[in-house]
Design a protein around this motif. Structure first.
Motif, PDB file in Angstrom:
ATOM      1  N   GLU A 243      26.620   6.704  51.940  1.00  0.00           N
ATOM      2  CA  GLU A 243      26.686   7.104  53.342  1.00  0.00           C
ATOM      3  C   GLU A 243      28.131   7.153  53.832  1.00  0.00           C
ATOM      4  O   GLU A 243      28.379   7.460  55.001  1.00  0.00           O
ATOM      5  CB  GLU A 243      25.880   6.109  54.210  1.00  0.00           C
ATOM      6  N   HIS A 244      29.063   6.874  52.940  1.00  0.00           N
ATOM      7  CA  HIS A 244      30.487   6.829  53.299  1.00  0.00           C
ATOM      8  C   HIS A 244      31.153   8.185  53.047  1.00  0.00           C
ATOM      9  O   HIS A 244      30.624   9.026  52.314  1.00  0.00           O
ATOM     10  CB  HIS A 244      31.196   5.753  52.482  1.00  0.00           C
ATOM     11  N   GLY A 266      34.624   3.290  50.128  1.00  0.00           N
ATOM     12  CA  GLY A 266      33.977   2.160  50.783  1.00  0.00           C
ATOM     13  C   GLY A 266      32.795   1.556  50.055  1.00  0.00           C
ATOM     14  O   GLY A 266      32.295   0.511  50.469  1.00  0.00           O
ATOM     15  N   ASP A 267      32.314   2.165  48.989  1.00  0.00           N
ATOM     16  CA  ASP A 267      31.267   1.512  48.206  1.00  0.00           C
ATOM     17  C   ASP A 267      31.372   1.914  46.740  1.00  0.00           C
ATOM     18  O   ASP A 267      32.352   2.530  46.328  1.00  0.00           O
ATOM     19  CB  ASP A 267      29.863   1.754  48.789  1.00  0.00           C
ATOM     20  N   GLU A 268      30.350   1.617  45.956  1.00  0.00           N
ATOM     21  CA  GLU A 268      30.419   1.774  44.505  1.00  0.00           C
ATOM     22  C   GLU A 268      29.753   3.064  44.015  1.00  0.00           C
ATOM     23  O   GLU A 268      29.039   3.073  43.016  1.00  0.00           O
ATOM     24  CB  GLU A 268      29.770   0.559  43.830  1.00  0.00           C
ATOM     25  N   SER A 332      31.284  13.285  54.282  1.00  0.00           N
ATOM     26  CA  SER A 332      30.106  12.650  53.686  1.00  0.00           C
ATOM     27  C   SER A 332      29.797  13.321  52.359  1.00  0.00           C
ATOM     28  O   SER A 332      30.269  14.437  52.089  1.00  0.00           O
ATOM     29  CB  SER A 332      28.895  12.760  54.616  1.00  0.00           C
ATOM     30  N   LEU A 333      28.982  12.657  51.548  1.00  0.00           N
ATOM     31  CA  LEU A 333      28.512  13.285  50.317  1.00  0.00           C
ATOM     32  C   LEU A 333      27.642  14.486  50.654  1.00  0.00           C
ATOM     33  O   LEU A 333      27.677  15.508  49.945  1.00  0.00           O
ATOM     34  CB  LEU A 333      27.731  12.274  49.480  1.00  0.00           C
ATOM     35  N   ASP A 334      26.884  14.407  51.728  1.00  0.00           N
ATOM     36  CA  ASP A 334      26.049  15.529  52.157  1.00  0.00           C
ATOM     37  C   ASP A 334      26.923  16.764  52.407  1.00  0.00           C
ATOM     38  O   ASP A 334      26.536  17.879  52.018  1.00  0.00           O
ATOM     39  CB  ASP A 334      25.293  15.152  53.426  1.00  0.00           C
TER      40      ASP A 334
END
Length: 343
Positions: A243-244, A266-268, A332-334
């Motif tokens: 979601e980052h 921000g995440d893995e 975003s990835l989206d």
């Protein structure tokens, strides 16, 4: 937007063969060539592509009696020329009852969208099936939403449809004349509803599903890519969604962008998004980069460090693809997934 599964399909059933043993291959090549010539004349495809020929016993479809794939079709050579030689080899095996001969083409196409030229390496596929008992089926599939009055994320695009829908309507009409048979629009897909002259007006009818791109196409693309990766989606991979915001670099095969290597901020999460307009090459080129990310994670790299490590490097497996050095950022990835599907 360009999809990996059909946005819509149309079917024709020309008159059955009188003597399949003598005319099956000739009829199949003629129909496929004629359909492709119609698409060229209507400005829908570019005059090149690749073909396949498969002859199967219907009681053992998984083990074809003859198969040849990725037969190159060159511009100006006639769409039947590259496939015809392979079809003649299949003919030597014989089209008998309980057997099915299938000739297929993948066809690149070009179009204009808001005044900008676009290209997809698989805008259409065409397929002709000849059954040993004499029945004939012709199928045309499209993998773009440029014929629709709203795109696959439900945003109105009447100008795009106005530029492109008349050409596909003309082609469908000419194919019906070529085959001397009535057109049978396929069932509604997850994206749209085919009609005898193209597609239903989604601005009037509304889409059957909300955001069919994100709901259906994105997961289908990921599954298709993972089927090519040895070990599939392994536990050693980074997370496949986030979601980052993400940072990404383009992956090139020669002069063509085939996909995007990305890492979350921000995440893995990290991964590869195929550029669907590049066709099958987009998925094949992604395999070594998914494996490279897997290796770097096992070595303790966080996603952004893994992306940085791969910048400017060629695929060590020799596929010819390489990651550019320039890094971009998407909200975003989206947003990156949509970019990878648009052009």
């Amino acid at each position: 937007m360009i999809t990996s599964e059909p946005v819509g399909e149309w079917f024709w059933e020309p008159a059955p063969l009188v003597d399949p043993a003598d005319g099956g291959v000739l009829r199949a090549v003629g129909l496929l060539s004629g359909l492709a010539d119609v698409l060229v004349a209507c400005g829908l495809v570019t005059g090149e592509g690749s073909g396949s020929v498969v002859l199967s016993d219907r009681r053992a479809m998984a083990s074809p009696l003859f198969s040849l794939h990725n037969v190159r079709v060159e511009p100006g050579a006639g769409f039947g020329a590259g496939v015809a030689a392979a079809a003649e080899q299949a003919a030597a095996v014989q089209l008998l009852p309980d057997r099915l001969l299938t000739l297929s083409l993948k066809l690149p196409g070009e179009w204009t969208e808001y005044g900008i030229g676009r290209r997809a390496e698989k805008l259409f596929t065409a397929r002709v099936e000849v059954w040993g008992e004499g029945a004939v089926l012709l199928v045309l599939s499209t993998y773009a939403d440029i014929w629709l009055t709203q795109d696959l994320r439900e945003r109105p695009q009447p100008e795009v449809a106005a530029d492109n829908a008349p050409r596909i309507a003309a082609a469908l009409n000419q194919i019906s004349k070529l085959t001397e048979s009535e057109i049978d629009p396929g069932d509604a897909t997850k994206h749209a509803r085919p009609t005898p002259d193209g597609f239903a007006d989604l601005l009037v009818e509304g889409a059957e599903y909300d955001d069919s791109w994100g709901t259906f196409e994105v997961p289908v693309r990921w599954k298709r890519l993972m089927r090519l990766v040895p070990g599939g989606s392994a536990a050693e991979d980074y997370e496949s969604s986030t979601e980052h915001p993400v940072r990404y670099a383009r992956v090139r095969l020669g002069e063509q962008v085939v996909g995007y290597l990305w890492a979350a901020i921000g995440d893995e999460a990290a991964g590869y998004e195929p550029r669907t307009a590049a066709g099958d090459a987009a998925f094949e080129a992604g395999v070594p980069w998914v494996l490279s990310l897997r290796s770097l994670r096992l070595r303790g790299f966080d996603p952004l460090a893994a992306l940085s490590e791969l910048l400017g490097t060629p695929d060590s497996g020799g596929s010819g693809s390489a990651v550019e050095r320039t890094v971009y950022e998407a909200a975003s990835l989206d947003a990156l997934e949509e970019l990878s599907g648009r052009y």
